[in-house]
Motif scaffolding. Structure first.
Motif, mmCIF file in Angstrom:
data_model
loop_
_atom_site.group_PDB
_atom_site.id
_atom_site.type_symbol
_atom_site.label_atom_id
_atom_site.label_comp_id
_atom_site.label_asym_id
_atom_site.label_seq_id
_atom_site.Cartn_x
_atom_site.Cartn_y
_atom_site.Cartn_z
ATOM 1 N N UNK A 11 0.696 -1.167 -0.007
ATOM 2 C CA UNK A 11 -0.060 -0.016 0.094
ATOM 3 C C UNK A 11 0.786 1.218 0.135
ATOM 4 N N UNK A 12 1.886 1.241 -0.457
ATOM 5 C CA UNK A 12 2.768 2.268 -0.329
ATOM 6 C C UNK A 12 2.299 3.418 -1.355
ATOM 7 N N UNK A 13 1.750 3.068 -2.348
ATOM 8 C CA UNK A 13 1.153 4.163 -3.301
ATOM 9 C C UNK A 13 -0.355 4.193 -3.231
ATOM 10 N N UNK A 53 2.713 4.928 4.529
ATOM 11 C CA UNK A 53 2.371 4.928 3.177
ATOM 12 C C UNK A 53 2.388 6.184 2.478
ATOM 13 N N UNK A 54 2.249 6.491 1.252
ATOM 14 C CA UNK A 54 2.249 7.967 0.849
ATOM 15 C C UNK A 54 1.001 8.744 1.364
ATOM 16 N N UNK A 110 1.409 24.169 -0.699
ATOM 17 C CA UNK A 110 0.546 23.190 -1.275
ATOM 18 C C UNK A 110 0.771 22.831 -2.566
ATOM 19 N N UNK A 111 0.947 23.657 -3.284
ATOM 20 C CA UNK A 111 1.116 23.187 -4.948
ATOM 21 C C UNK A 111 2.190 22.391 -4.961
ATOM 22 N N UNK A 112 3.472 23.091 -4.437
ATOM 23 C CA UNK A 112 4.538 22.107 -4.301
ATOM 24 C C UNK A 112 4.527 20.708 -3.917
ATOM 25 N N UNK A 113 3.888 20.748 -2.447
ATOM 26 C CA UNK A 113 3.649 19.336 -2.014
ATOM 27 C C UNK A 113 2.878 18.607 -3.084
ATOM 28 N N UNK A 169 3.637 13.249 -8.109
ATOM 29 C CA UNK A 169 4.834 12.717 -9.082
ATOM 30 C C UNK A 169 5.381 11.579 -8.559
ATOM 31 N N UNK A 170 5.581 11.609 -7.209
ATOM 32 C CA UNK A 170 6.299 10.316 -6.576
ATOM 33 C C UNK A 170 5.342 9.077 -6.671
ATOM 34 N N UNK A 171 4.174 9.448 -6.451
ATOM 35 C CA UNK A 171 3.112 8.341 -6.524
ATOM 36 C C UNK A 171 3.104 7.581 -7.968
#
Ligand code: NAG
Ligand code: NAG
Ligand code: NAG
Ligand code: NAG
Length: 883
Positions: free
Chosen positions: A664-666, A795-796, A868-871, A877-879
């Motif tokens: 369930x990481x992603x 998890x992410x 917020x936008x950067x996060x 992207x990571x997901x």
């Protein structure tokens, strides 16, 4: 009623026949016939001498019955010769010798022609020849076979019945010498001697001639068709001074008689109805008699004479194969549904009417009609080329199993083997006996109905040692016209193999649905031993894994519940199958069959809590490749399909729960790879393996599930040997979580952000709003938790939740703390900063907005949106990278 014929031969071309017909009040009828040229020629041919050797039902093969001719010396030699003869065998022997010509003790096979079963063999100059022939030599007993051999120094051409039949090369290149000894009836192993009783001719020979030239194919054809007498100039059996040894009988006959084909009739001297008679003739591979001319009619009438009393007490003696049941007065041939061309009814017959629909022969040869259900004798028309097979003994070749029906013993038909066996009726024992020609009884059979012939399958009692059975043993023997590509019903009827075991009765007695076991084991079969593989390799099982559907996927308990089918196919060369032809290529084995054979066992691994349920199991053979015809000695005439070429398939359907460690990481965008494993027992090691290239996995259910989408279903990495590993990919449906969680969260963030723009005086509203967002977020989070797996791993999603909470929390703090400052600010602002002596207070607002409101402005306009936008960019992207 007689017919008186006078024939006056006026010349060879003109021929008067006068017929006195009593029915026409002695009127004189004159017929002039012009006899054709060929007939005259044939009539003028001299008679030929027929030599008969070792004939008769009870004759035992003897080594001293032969005809000998010694060619005069001094010798003569020829390079081109033709040898022709016509032979008729009564019985075959192991070597049916046509002729044997020797030059000396050493050259005893200078010329030797013989046949074994349906194969012709020839020797020239003491060497066996390799013949190149057009097919089997089908010689039938009691029929004439004409042979011509055209020999030159290099080549040998054979003509059979006037047609080219085969050829061979002659070696060595030599002339044919004629100063030796010709023997007919035996095979000489030394000059004029050393005979064996299995190398003889039992039959007749005529027209043996040798020419010092090559006859043309036309001359050979004329000889074969009885159009020339065919006397050779080197030798002719008709003119040569030959020596007879032993009981050889010589008779003279007309050349034309040799080509006359007379139909062969057999009277069945038991009383039967017309229908039963028709069936009986069919079981003898014959047709019911329908005379087609006056001559045939009188021949049948003569055959009937000995049975006159046995057949019927009334004048209607034997049934003819005709009926007028369909149309009154129109007589139809029962064998072929054709109207008959010849009728021999004489007034008052036929009576006609509805009841008398069949016709019988009266003692005087005329016909009378009678009721078909009456029981009378009948007669069959037997073709010389038709024969029956006796199965159940242990003959060396198929030819020996052949029987024909000819003649009578003790008033009933006699079944004569092509070789030395007979099946005959014994009145005193009321039994059918299988005997040989030296009168030894081999087996006996008591028919259940005395009227029955020994046709079809019957249980016989062995009377003398044969085929390794002991005296008194019971064996099933069958006598029928069924060819190997047919199945024989117990009654002797023949049906096509496809009707065998097809769940419908095709045999009158229903025997085609008996004995329908599919599997036949080789002796020594052990069902616990796996079949051997190809060569020295282990047996390769082909696994076909079909995932039928996902019943449930429990992501909390991390288990999946699936329906699937495992089919394993393999070949067992120790087995053979029957009755596959009628099952449309899908023979499902019965429980009894399955319990007899080796079936692969395997275990399903990672089954959760033993929750595996076998829904259905079947073993089938779904091909019908390379059937083998039954052995010519086998009574059971079933096609056999070899186990090596017809796969067995074990199909098992399951529903089972498997544990699957979901990742369930992603979450909620993760891709799960779960697997089902299957393992063969360890005792199969080195003997049985799961093949990689022959195996396949597939998924047949719907791709879209509630939470997941089914991706690829594939073979796992460590497939092979005793292990199979089926992997399948599940992709989580992220969109629902996006809609139900991420979007509301984003909205909350927006609201929380919006609260920063509310009039700074409305403190309560701002705090409540920002706090409310925090609370609402928690509620959302709670509902999400209940539908996500509990894992200790980070998890992410947890990161997202954390950051969101942090932002909302910071917003609340901003409201609270910035407000305090602002209140001071406010009071400060409302206080006059300086007093002017003029009395007017000048309120100069401190540039508080610059000092106090600037961080807020910075925060709400830049820091927060950027954060917020950067996060989000980083998070998504990571997901997507992680997926
Ligand atoms: C004789 O047997 C052969 C082979 O079974 C069959 O084809 C033929 O029709 C039969 N003839 C009669 C007259 O029954
Ligand atoms: C065959 O043998 C039986 C008894 O052994 C005898 O009665 C019969 O006459 C014999 N038949 C012939 C043709 O020899
Ligand atoms: C002969 O065949 C019948 C029917 O198939 C069977 O019941 C019987 O056992 C067989 N007899 C022998 C001796 O094999
Ligand atoms: C495997 O099984 C499926 C479903 O039963 C079937 O459609 C497919 O033809 C089988 N494949 C082979 C190679 O047997």
């Amino acid at each position: 009623m007689y017919e008186i014929r006078f024939e006056i031969v006026y010349s060879t071309r003109l021929h008067f026949v006068m017929v006195l017909d009593p029915r026409m009040q002695f009127a004189l009828v004159t017929i002039a016939t012009i006899i054709t040229n060929t007939e005259t020629q044939e009539a003028r041919l001299p008679e030929v001498k027929m030599y008969s050797l070792q004939k008769g039902l009870w004759s035992t093969p003897m080594t001293n019955v032969f005809v000998r001719y010694d060619f005069p010396k001094p010798w003569q030699s020829y390079s081109d010769i033709t040898i022709c003869y016509r032979i008729r065998v009564e019985r075959f022997s192991e070597y049916t010798i046509h002729l044997s010509y020797a030059l000396s003790h050493q050259n005893a096979n200078e010329i030797l022609f013989y046949n074994m079963a349906t194969e012709l063999y020839t020797y020239l100059h003491d060497l066996k020849q390799t013949l190149n022939v057009k097919g089997p030599l089908e010689m039938y007993p009691e029929t004439w076979n004409h042979f011509c051999h055209r020999l030159s120094r290099l080549d040998h051409k054979i003509y059979w019945q006037g047609q080219f039949y085969g050829s061979a090369q002659v070696f060595p290149n030599k002339e044919y010498l004629f100063n030796g000894t010709l023997i007919i009836g035996q095979e000489q192993d030394s000059l004029g001697g050393t005979f064996a009783s299995s190398q003889i001719l039992q039959g007749d020979i005529v027209q043996l001639s040798i020419w010092d030239r090559h006859l043309s194919p036309e001359e050979i054809q004329d000889l074969a068709n009885c159009k020339s007498e065919g006397r050779g100039n080197i030798f002719s059996l008709d003119t040569a001074e030959v020596n007879k040894l032993g009981p050889v009988s010589i008779s003279s006959l007309k050349v034309s008689d040799l080509c006359k084909q007379q139909p062969h009739y057999l009277v069945l001297p038991e009383r039967r109805t017309v229908t039963a008679s028709l069936v009986q003739c069919h079981l003898l591979n014959a047709s019911m008699v329908v005379p087609s001319s006056k001559e045939e009619n009188s021949r049948i009438r003569n055959l009937l004479a000995p049975f006159m009393d046995a057949c019927s007490s009334t004048p209607w003696k034997i049934w003819l194969g005709i009926t007028d049941e369909m149309h009154e007065g129109v007589w139809i041939d029962l064998n072929g549904d054709k109207p008959v061309e010849f009728e021999n009814f004489v007034s008052p017959y036929p009576y006609g009417g509805r009841s008398d629909n069949c016709a019988a022969l009266l003692p005087d040869g005329t016909w009378g009609d009678a009721k078909c259900s009456l029981k009378k004798c009948s007669a069959c028309h037997v073709q010389p080329s038709k024969y029956l097979y006796l199965r159940g003994l242990c003959f060396d070749n198929e030819h020996e199993t052949r029987f024909r029906v000819e003649g009578y013993i003790e008033g009933r038909p006699l079944f004569r083997g092509y070789y030395d066996l007979l099946v005959m009726w014994n009145q005193s024992l009321s039994q059918w006996l299988l005997t040989n020609t030296v009168n030894t009884t081999i087996a006996s059979m008591s028919p259940s109905d005395l009227n029955d012939y020994p046709l079809g399958q019957n249980e016989w009692t062995i009377k003398s040692l044969i085929c390794g059975t002991h005296i008194g043993a019971k064996v099933n023997l069958s006598l029928s016209p069924c060819m190997p590509d047919h199945f024989m019903c117990y009654s002797g009827e023949c049906i096509k193999h496809q009707y065998r075991c097809n769940l419908r009765f095709e045999c009158e007695d229903g025997s085609d649905e008996d004995d329908c076991d599919v599997v036949h084991l080789e002796s020594g079969y052990r069902s616990h031993l796996p079949p051997p593989g190809l060569g020295n390799l282990p047996l390769q099982l082909a696994l076909n894994f079909t995932l039928a559907r996902f019943v449930a996927i429990d992501i909390i308990k991390m288990s999946i519940s699936v329906d699937f089918q495992v089919s394993i196919s393999w070949e067992d060369n120790r087995l053979s199958f029957s009755h596959l032809e009628s099952t449309k290529n899908k023979a499902i084995l019965t429980r009894g069959d399955v319990s007899k054979i080796w079936i692969p066992r395997y275990r399903l691994l990672s089954v959760e809590g033993g929750l595996v349920q076998l829904l259905e199991q079947e073993v089938l053979v779904n091909s019908a490749n390379n059937p083998r015809l039954p052995d010519f000695n086998a009574v059971k005439m079933d096609l056999m399909y070899p186990g090596a070429e017809n796969q067995l398939i074990l199909i098992e359907e399951y529903t089972a729960n498997f544990a699957c460690s979901l990742q369930f990481y992603a979450f909620p965008f993760d891709v799960q790879v779960c697997s089902i494993s299957l393992r063969l027992p360890s005792s199969y090691e080195d003997f049985v393996a799961i093949s990689d290239e022959k195996s396949q996995v597939s998924f047949t259910g719907p791709q879209e599930l509630a939470l997941f989408m089914v991706g690829e279903v594939r073979k796992g990495p460590d497939w092979g040997d005793g292990h199979a590993h089926i992997e399948f990919v599940l992709k989580c449906h992220g969109s629902s979580v996006v809609l139900s969680f991420f979007l509301p969260c984003l909205m909350l963030l927006l609201v929380s952000w919006g609260s920063l723009f509310i009039n700074w005086d409305a403190f309560a509203l701002r705090v409540m709003l920002s706090f409310g967002t925090l609370l609402l977020f928690y509620l959302l989070r709670l509902t999400l938790i209940s539908s996500t797996p509990v894992t200790m791993a980070v998890k992410f999603l947890d990161v997202w939740v954390l950051i969101t909470v942090l932002i909302l929390f910071v917003n609340v703090l901003v409201h609270i703390f910035l407000q305090d400052n602002d209140v001071d600010d406010y009071y400060n602002r409302t206080k006059p900063l300086l007093m002017r002596p003029a009395g007017g207070a000048v309120m100069i607002a401190r540039d508080s907005s610059k000092s106090q409101m600037k961080p807020l402005h910075l925060y709400r306009m830049i820091i927060l949106p950027v954060a917020v936008v950067t996060f989000n960019i980083i998070f998504w992207a990571m997901l997507f990278i992680l997926r």
